[in-house]
Motif scaffolding. Structure first.
Motif, PDB file in Angstrom:
ATOM      1  N   CYS A  29       0.832  -1.202   0.000  1.00 15.11           N
ATOM      2  CA  CYS A  29       0.000   0.000   0.000  1.00 15.11           C
ATOM      3  C   CYS A  29       0.874   1.263   0.000  1.00 15.11           C
ATOM      4  N   GLY A  30       1.955   1.239   0.770  1.00 19.92           N
ATOM      5  CA  GLY A  30       2.860   2.387   0.806  1.00 19.92           C
ATOM      6  C   GLY A  30       3.516   2.657  -0.533  1.00 19.92           C
ATOM      7  N   VAL A  31       3.928   1.598  -1.220  1.00 20.96           N
ATOM      8  CA  VAL A  31       4.528   1.776  -2.550  1.00 20.96           C
ATOM      9  C   VAL A  31       3.488   2.318  -3.525  1.00 20.96           C
ATOM     10  N   LEU A  32       2.264   1.814  -3.476  1.00 26.63           N
ATOM     11  CA  LEU A  32       1.212   2.298  -4.375  1.00 26.63           C
ATOM     12  C   LEU A  32       0.868   3.765  -4.116  1.00 26.63           C
ATOM     13  N   VAL A  33       0.760   4.129  -2.846  1.00 26.10           N
ATOM     14  CA  VAL A  33       0.438   5.522  -2.505  1.00 26.10           C
ATOM     15  C   VAL A  33       1.570   6.451  -2.923  1.00 26.10           C
ATOM     16  N   THR A  34       2.804   6.038  -2.700  1.00 24.67           N
ATOM     17  CA  THR A  34       3.941   6.869  -3.103  1.00 24.67           C
ATOM     18  C   THR A  34       3.985   7.031  -4.615  1.00 24.67           C
TER      19      THR A  34
END
Length: 95
Positions: free
Chosen positions: A48-53
């Motif tokens: 999720c963090g990679v997608l949001v970034t």
């Protein structure tokens, strides 16, 4: 290595206790279940963090803004590496 130092090191290494595991099986199965759920949650948070970034990077490029997304991406990927290596590292140390 000097002889006294080598002898001391071999004596200290020979007296390391090797404890046996005597935890109840009901407890270990519940702990394993909780740790498995936490591992999956950590992996999901990393994805999720990679997608949001990535989404924030795309929006910033479209707007013409420049910000430090690479440092944020580095922190997210560092967290992913930490989550991925936590289990094997603990298993290596304690087994």
């Amino acid at each position: 290595m000097s002889a006294p130092l080598h002898e001391t090191a071999s004596i200290l290494a020979a007296t390391v206790p090797q404890p046996t595991s005597n935890a109840p099986s009901e407890l270990t199965t519940k702990v394993d279940l909780v740790l498995g759920i936490l591992a999956w949650a950590g992996t999901a948070a990393g994805v999720c963090g990679v997608l949001v970034t990535g989404a924030m990077m795309a929006i910033s490029v479209k707007r013409g803004e420049s910000s430090e997304h690479m440092s944020r991406l580095g922190m997210v990927l560092g967290g992913c590496v930490l989550v991925a290596t936590a289990g094997p590292l603990v298993q290596f140390v304690f087994n």
